[in-house]
Design a protein around this motif. Sequence first.
Motif, PDB file in Angstrom:
ATOM      1  N   PRO A 236       0.813  -1.222   0.000  1.00 33.12           N
ATOM      2  CA  PRO A 236       0.000   0.000   0.000  1.00 33.12           C
ATOM      3  C   PRO A 236       0.846   1.271   0.000  1.00 33.12           C
ATOM      4  N   ALA A 237       2.005   1.218   0.637  1.00 27.98           N
ATOM      5  CA  ALA A 237       2.855   2.408   0.714  1.00 27.98           C
ATOM      6  C   ALA A 237       3.255   2.906  -0.670  1.00 27.98           C
ATOM      7  N   TRP A 238       3.396   1.992  -1.613  1.00 28.35           N
ATOM      8  CA  TRP A 238       3.768   2.396  -2.969  1.00 28.35           C
ATOM      9  C   TRP A 238       2.703   3.306  -3.582  1.00 28.35           C
ATOM     10  N   GLY A 239       1.445   3.030  -3.278  1.00 26.64           N
ATOM     11  CA  GLY A 239       0.374   3.881  -3.780  1.00 26.64           C
ATOM     12  C   GLY A 239       0.497   5.296  -3.260  1.00 26.64           C
ATOM     13  N   PHE A 240       0.844   5.413  -1.988  1.00 24.40           N
ATOM     14  CA  PHE A 240       1.011   6.739  -1.383  1.00 24.40           C
ATOM     15  C   PHE A 240       2.297   7.410  -1.877  1.00 24.40           C
TER      16      PHE A 240
END
Length: 379
Positions: A236-240
């Motif tokens: 999910p961090a990649w999306g942010f």
Amino acid sequence: MLYKDFQGIRLSALGMGAMRLPTVDGRPASAIDEKKTEEMVAYAMEQGINYYDTAYGYHDGKSEIVMGKVLAKYPRDRFYLADKFPGYDLSNMNKVEEIFEEQLKKTGMEYFDFYLFHNVCEMNIEQYLDEKYGIYDYLIKQKKNGRIKHLGFSAHGRVDIMRKFLEKYGTEMEFCQIQLNYLDWKLQEADKKVELLKEYHIPVWVMEPLRGGKLASVADEFEQKMKEFRPDEGIPAWGFRFLQTIPTVTVTLSGMSDMEQLKENIATFAENKPLKADEMKVIEEITESMLDILPCTSCRYCTAHCPQHLDIPNLLFMYNELKFNNGFITQMGVGAMKEEERPHACIGCRSCEAVCPQQIKISEVMSDFVTRMNQPASW
């Protein structure tokens, strides 16, 4: 917590969206678990989140009440609260004063820090622009009276719909909330929307940064690549981090449903780590693997040869979205069209196909479009 400057105030780069609050034992949306919500807000406050976003229709109308009750435990200058006028329902258009007063009462607030025209799209653009409803005039009046500190809008509509709204109201819009993530960068032309807002010097607020959770996990081969680049960060961090590469993004809203999601997202927003060029290539590979997009370039050769005068590029754009997600965005877009403009108006003559540089089987697409539109929605 990272902060962004907005007109002299410091907004947390991560905002807490109140559309997916925890519910009691998996019960319907209206059964919000107030205790868990209170615990999440307490942790969010402690970690520096100061932006909270609710809306009239969230959790069947209960989100405003619960968020107001929970936030009332804190000094009013500790947080910024956003709410919205529910123009997604056309029956509300002549009720702006009634609804606004109800929202203040439900939240227990004397004013809203941020207030939005909710979901500007094909279905409601004419009503939003129609002065007989007095929506714009009333909201501007509330801003002058201090009951709205900052006025903006959210949009699910196409770029041209946003432009139409901005051409009339752009000088008074202070921020805009759009669906923005690495999947919708091309699928929903979020890249063009960001550029449009830049023309008007309007900062971007982000909704659906993980596409409703669809970007919280990826295929194993891509997860392995991601771990090679960033072994200490989750998927999910990649999306942010993708959003951190876009300079005009100010607030990223996440509809967190439990404490684990909240803690993970707060940890991500402890520092700014935008994606590098080689990491962006991984994102592009993931996007290509997830989407089977019709390669329409909007050259419009087809429209010149269509005896039905259909706006084929626009229909193909909506079909891509529908095929991927059976989404309400396409349902609203088609619903706003006249009968003779809809995909079922295609007579299958194939005149368009004879001149299509991309060799798209347009008549077959229109037939499938109609079939998919008649299937039960999955959202």
